[in-house]
Each structure stands twice: as C-alpha cells, then as structure tokens.
Scaffold this motif. Structure first.
Motif, PDB file in Angstrom:
ATOM      1  N   UNK A  96       0.866  -1.258   0.016  1.00  0.00           N
ATOM      2  CA  UNK A  96      -0.196   0.043  -0.003  1.00  0.00           C
ATOM      3  C   UNK A  96       0.938   1.272  -0.100  1.00  0.00           C
ATOM      4  N   UNK A  97       2.110   1.199  -0.151  1.00  0.00           N
ATOM      5  CA  UNK A  97       2.837   2.422  -0.041  1.00  0.00           C
ATOM      6  C   UNK A  97       3.073   2.872  -1.691  1.00  0.00           C
ATOM      7  N   UNK A  98       2.441   2.359  -2.452  1.00  0.00           N
ATOM      8  CA  UNK A  98       2.501   2.626  -3.808  1.00  0.00           C
ATOM      9  C   UNK A  98       1.269   2.464  -4.462  1.00  0.00           C
ATOM     10  N   UNK A  99       0.408   3.624  -5.028  1.00  0.00           N
ATOM     11  CA  UNK A  99      -0.932   3.393  -5.470  1.00  0.00           C
ATOM     12  C   UNK A  99      -1.044   3.566  -6.859  1.00  0.00           C
ATOM     13  N   UNK A 100      -1.694   2.667  -7.500  1.00  0.00           N
ATOM     14  CA  UNK A 100      -1.597   2.411  -8.972  1.00  0.00           C
ATOM     15  C   UNK A 100      -3.371   2.295  -9.236  1.00  0.00           C
ATOM     16  N   UNK A 101      -3.526   2.240 -10.522  1.00  0.00           N
ATOM     17  CA  UNK A 101      -5.088   2.150 -11.149  1.00  0.00           C
ATOM     18  C   UNK A 101      -4.959   0.834 -12.015  1.00  0.00           C
ATOM     19  N   UNK A 102      -5.685   0.004 -11.828  1.00  0.00           N
ATOM     20  CA  UNK A 102      -5.883  -1.279 -12.878  1.00  0.00           C
ATOM     21  C   UNK A 102      -6.383  -0.863 -14.034  1.00  0.00           C
ATOM     22  N   UNK A 103      -5.678  -1.208 -14.973  1.00  0.00           N
ATOM     23  CA  UNK A 103      -6.180  -0.915 -16.549  1.00  0.00           C
ATOM     24  C   UNK A 103      -6.196  -2.240 -17.313  1.00  0.00           C
ATOM     25  N   UNK A 104      -7.436  -2.873 -17.255  1.00  0.00           N
ATOM     26  CA  UNK A 104      -7.242  -4.320 -17.724  1.00  0.00           C
ATOM     27  C   UNK A 104      -6.506  -5.223 -16.962  1.00  0.00           C
TER      28      UNK A 104
END
Length: 77
Positions: free
Chosen positions: A49-57
């Motif tokens: 949880x220290x780096x947040x991303x967005x799933x794209x497929x």
C-alpha cells in the motif's frame, strides 16, 4: 518591445505550455525503473500500500504524481 511586455508574453506562453503538458503515466516496469527499484520490490511496495496505482485491464498504471509522492516519502492525501 519593452522588458515588461517581454516578460508578460513569456509568462503567458509558459502558462499555456504548462496547461497543455500531459500527465505522464507508467506501467509497472516503467514505474519501477523510474523510482529505482526492481520490479519485484516495486510490486511488494504496491502490495503493502505504499505505492498506489490504477488497474487498466490486466496491467497497472501509475501516475507521475504518485511516483513523486513515493520517492519524496510524503503520505498520500
């Protein structure tokens, strides 16, 4: 042209360029390279949880701002 007019014109051009600047987005491998981590360490940091991303497929995407936040050590708002 006087100096003040030149400065004003340059400031306007700079504002237009900054407004048009695209937000950079990275996949996992690119993001790991950008912050100087191995892909496995980057994934571990993401899972923690220290780096947040967005799933794209099937892939994850990471914004430039998020990577900067991680590198500087500032908490997400």
């Amino acid at each position: 042209m006087d100096l003040q007019a030149t400065v004003t014109a340059l400031a306007e051009r700079l504002a237009k360029l900054e407004a048009a600047r695209r937000r950079r987005v990275y996949n996992q491998q690119e993001a790991a390279r950008e912050v100087g981590l191995s892909v496995n360490k980057f994934r571990a940091e993401q899972k923690a949880g220290r780096i947040k991303g967005t799933p794209n497929g099937r892939t994850w995407m990471f914004a430039d701002e998020e990577l900067q936040r991680y590198v500087t050590g500032k908490d997400a708002v």
